[in-house]
Design a protein around this motif. Sequence first.
Motif, mmCIF file in Angstrom:
data_model
loop_
_atom_site.group_PDB
_atom_site.id
_atom_site.type_symbol
_atom_site.label_atom_id
_atom_site.label_comp_id
_atom_site.label_asym_id
_atom_site.label_seq_id
_atom_site.Cartn_x
_atom_site.Cartn_y
_atom_site.Cartn_z
ATOM 1 N N VAL A 200 -69.748 14.454 -62.229
ATOM 2 C CA VAL A 200 -70.932 13.633 -63.266
ATOM 3 C C VAL A 200 -71.055 12.480 -62.427
ATOM 4 C CG1 VAL A 200 -71.188 11.367 -64.645
ATOM 5 C CG2 VAL A 200 -69.326 12.990 -65.570
ATOM 6 N N LEU A 201 -71.288 12.394 -60.474
ATOM 7 C CA LEU A 201 -71.700 11.539 -60.185
ATOM 8 C C LEU A 201 -72.847 12.855 -59.217
ATOM 9 C CD1 LEU A 201 -71.695 8.950 -58.812
ATOM 10 C CD2 LEU A 201 -70.032 9.555 -56.942
ATOM 11 N N ILE A 202 -72.120 13.561 -59.551
ATOM 12 C CA ILE A 202 -73.343 14.673 -58.587
ATOM 13 C C ILE A 202 -74.352 14.806 -59.632
ATOM 14 C CG2 ILE A 202 -73.632 16.614 -58.206
ATOM 15 C CD1 ILE A 202 -70.600 17.539 -58.503
ATOM 16 N N PRO A 203 -74.480 15.556 -60.574
ATOM 17 C CA PRO A 203 -75.872 15.291 -61.016
ATOM 18 C C PRO A 203 -76.966 14.149 -61.425
ATOM 19 C CG PRO A 203 -74.717 15.585 -63.006
ATOM 20 C CD PRO A 203 -73.526 15.970 -61.301
ATOM 21 N N VAL A 204 -75.761 12.916 -61.840
ATOM 22 C CA VAL A 204 -76.504 11.182 -62.283
ATOM 23 C C VAL A 204 -76.489 11.014 -60.555
ATOM 24 C CG1 VAL A 204 -75.871 8.997 -61.641
ATOM 25 C CG2 VAL A 204 -74.835 11.256 -63.760
ATOM 26 N N ALA A 205 -76.710 11.014 -59.686
ATOM 27 C CA ALA A 205 -76.900 10.580 -58.562
ATOM 28 C C ALA A 205 -78.418 11.738 -58.105
ATOM 29 C CB ALA A 205 -75.899 10.615 -57.293
ATOM 30 N N ALA A 206 -78.428 12.904 -58.317
ATOM 31 C CA ALA A 206 -78.802 13.727 -57.860
ATOM 32 C C ALA A 206 -80.556 13.158 -58.722
ATOM 33 C CB ALA A 206 -78.840 15.240 -58.447
ATOM 34 N N ARG A 207 -79.777 12.871 -60.210
ATOM 35 C CA ARG A 207 -81.217 12.350 -60.250
ATOM 36 C C ARG A 207 -81.643 11.516 -60.143
ATOM 37 N NH1 ARG A 207 -83.454 14.947 -65.118
ATOM 38 N NH2 ARG A 207 -84.402 13.272 -66.409
ATOM 39 N N ILE A 208 -80.921 10.255 -60.284
ATOM 40 C CA ILE A 208 -81.344 8.877 -59.495
ATOM 41 C C ILE A 208 -81.653 8.158 -58.996
ATOM 42 C CG2 ILE A 208 -81.392 8.181 -62.557
ATOM 43 C CD1 ILE A 208 -78.706 6.619 -62.448
ATOM 44 N N GLY A 209 -80.668 9.381 -57.654
ATOM 45 C CA GLY A 209 -80.208 8.463 -56.557
ATOM 46 C C GLY A 209 -78.335 7.974 -56.569
ATOM 47 N N MET B 232 -76.758 5.184 -55.326
ATOM 48 C CA MET B 232 -77.156 4.125 -55.316
ATOM 49 C C MET B 232 -77.463 3.098 -56.986
ATOM 50 S SD MET B 232 -78.950 2.631 -51.532
ATOM 51 C CE MET B 232 -78.475 3.721 -50.438
ATOM 52 N N ARG B 233 -78.595 4.003 -57.141
ATOM 53 C CA ARG B 233 -78.313 3.680 -58.630
ATOM 54 C C ARG B 233 -77.191 3.856 -59.653
ATOM 55 N NH1 ARG B 233 -83.921 4.521 -61.050
ATOM 56 N NH2 ARG B 233 -84.261 5.865 -59.567
ATOM 57 N N ALA B 234 -76.879 5.053 -59.561
ATOM 58 C CA ALA B 234 -75.633 6.078 -60.182
ATOM 59 C C ALA B 234 -74.225 5.013 -60.327
ATOM 60 C CB ALA B 234 -75.893 6.898 -59.044
ATOM 61 N N LEU B 235 -74.757 4.360 -58.672
ATOM 62 C CA LEU B 235 -72.882 3.182 -58.855
ATOM 63 C C LEU B 235 -73.535 2.159 -59.317
ATOM 64 C CD1 LEU B 235 -72.269 3.816 -54.580
ATOM 65 C CD2 LEU B 235 -71.350 5.172 -56.874
ATOM 66 N N VAL B 236 -74.547 1.709 -59.696
ATOM 67 C CA VAL B 236 -74.757 0.457 -60.754
ATOM 68 C C VAL B 236 -74.311 1.347 -62.296
ATOM 69 C CG1 VAL B 236 -75.913 -0.758 -61.985
ATOM 70 C CG2 VAL B 236 -76.134 -0.046 -59.225
ATOM 71 N N ALA B 237 -74.490 2.233 -62.347
ATOM 72 C CA ALA B 237 -74.565 3.024 -63.847
ATOM 73 C C ALA B 237 -73.136 3.520 -64.089
ATOM 74 C CB ALA B 237 -75.896 3.688 -64.095
ATOM 75 N N LEU B 238 -72.545 4.393 -63.126
ATOM 76 C CA LEU B 238 -70.796 4.699 -63.578
ATOM 77 C C LEU B 238 -70.094 3.981 -63.843
ATOM 78 C CD1 LEU B 238 -71.417 8.121 -61.904
ATOM 79 C CD2 LEU B 238 -71.293 7.810 -63.937
ATOM 80 N N PRO B 239 -70.098 2.549 -62.760
ATOM 81 C CA PRO B 239 -69.290 1.694 -62.793
ATOM 82 C C PRO B 239 -69.104 0.249 -64.207
ATOM 83 C CG PRO B 239 -69.369 1.803 -60.639
ATOM 84 C CD PRO B 239 -70.519 2.487 -61.655
ATOM 85 N N ALA B 240 -70.512 0.578 -64.412
ATOM 86 C CA ALA B 240 -70.590 -0.038 -65.323
ATOM 87 C C ALA B 240 -70.336 0.558 -67.085
ATOM 88 C CB ALA B 240 -72.261 -0.301 -65.651
ATOM 89 N N LEU B 241 -70.632 2.446 -66.821
ATOM 90 C CA LEU B 241 -69.634 2.904 -67.980
ATOM 91 C C LEU B 241 -67.539 2.367 -68.133
ATOM 92 C CD1 LEU B 241 -69.373 5.260 -70.518
ATOM 93 C CD2 LEU B 241 -69.315 6.710 -68.307
ATOM 94 N N GLY B 242 -67.130 2.361 -66.917
ATOM 95 C CA GLY B 242 -66.333 2.358 -66.482
ATOM 96 C C GLY B 242 -66.182 0.331 -67.205
ATOM 97 N N VAL B 243 -66.559 -0.644 -66.740
ATOM 98 C CA VAL B 243 -66.274 -1.908 -67.095
ATOM 99 C C VAL B 243 -66.383 -2.086 -69.136
ATOM 100 C CG1 VAL B 243 -67.445 -4.565 -67.681
ATOM 101 C CG2 VAL B 243 -66.857 -2.845 -65.243
#
Length: 408
Positions: free
Chosen positions: A261-270, A272-283
């Motif tokens: 999932v990180l592939i398209p998310v990071a490609a779209r938003i970068g 560093m922002r992906a490393l904010v968004a995805l851990p938020a989902l896990g939390v």
Amino acid sequence: MRFRALVLSFLAVLVDGFDTAALSFSIPSLAHEWHATAAAFTIAIVATNVGTVVGYLAAGRLCARFGRRPVLLTGVGLFAVGTVLTAVVLPSHSMVLLALMRLVSGLGLGAVLPAAVSFAVEHFAPEYRSRVSVGVTLGLAAGATLGGFFGGKLITALGPTGVFWLAGAATVAVFVAMLVGLPSAVTVAVSPRGASVLRLFRSELRANTGWSWAYSFLVFSSSYTLISWAPTLLTSYGFTRTQAPLGLAFVSLGGIIGGLVLIPVAARIGIMRALVALPALGVVFMLVAGLTHLSGTLLLLFLTIAGIGIIAGHIGQTALAVALYDLDARTTGVGWSAALGRLGSVAGPAGAGLLLALAMSAGNILLVATIPALVAMGCAFVLWRRNRGAQVAVSAATEVVAGEATSA
């Protein structure tokens, strides 16, 4: 040559992941056999991770002095020996001997990841290197997933001692395959100065290094709490000792999905922002699991989604390190970033083990485990704010993520 470098590096990290998982899913059965509490095995988990930290910290200078290929082979050989010796000492029911053998295993485990990533990366053109780094790193989640799904059956068929004999045999087989098939390292001039950690604190890198280290420590703290204690926590939700490894399996499977999932998310938003968004989902899903009385399949589903977010953040740490540092400092940068993460992997499981010893409920332990992940999100946000104009870092990290799918 490139294919062999990639596949054998991935396999080295995969058996690393399985070895770590083996202790995690064996703890409920070991506690029953040894008439001990699960919390008593905290020392073995901590010893593994302490050894791994030392291995990570040493990897950069060892690779600069002896080369990546010898260090990678030595690391795999060392944790093969440690895993076999773990099987040898388990019948003694000695916690001290178990911790010592896990320390030996950890030293080898720690050297393997940064050496494997750097060795594989150097065989590819620059535009593929970030992808390859995450692809190799996914071996950790893949090994843990295999351990989780087959752990219950292995415990039933072989017992905990047999599991470590099997893990040791698999690691020896990978070591022999690497000894025969691992290509020569690409000739790269890496000076001892380049391998020094001080290089990571040059004026242009100092702040990024600090924030990325903080991110690594915190996100590893949450992810390794899940990885190390998921099977034990599930016994509090009514799972049997042979069913409990499924918790690790689903968390780790979530990690693989998260990497993809990180592939398209990071490609779209970068990245560093992906490393904010995805851990938020896990939390969010860890909070729900901790606050409600889930059970069975629904609980496993929530743990899977928690793994998607938290372990994706864990995997993305390698991408940050590869993006931040040039070739001269890459092994040191990856190694130290991972080492700071592994310090978190000591602190998180150790803290959870203490909470278990204090009879805190499994749900509350899940809630506490979200705290480091929340702070890690803040670190990633600061890195994004500092580097949003740095196109090189963003594009390189995006490529890192893209490698996950290929490797998985």
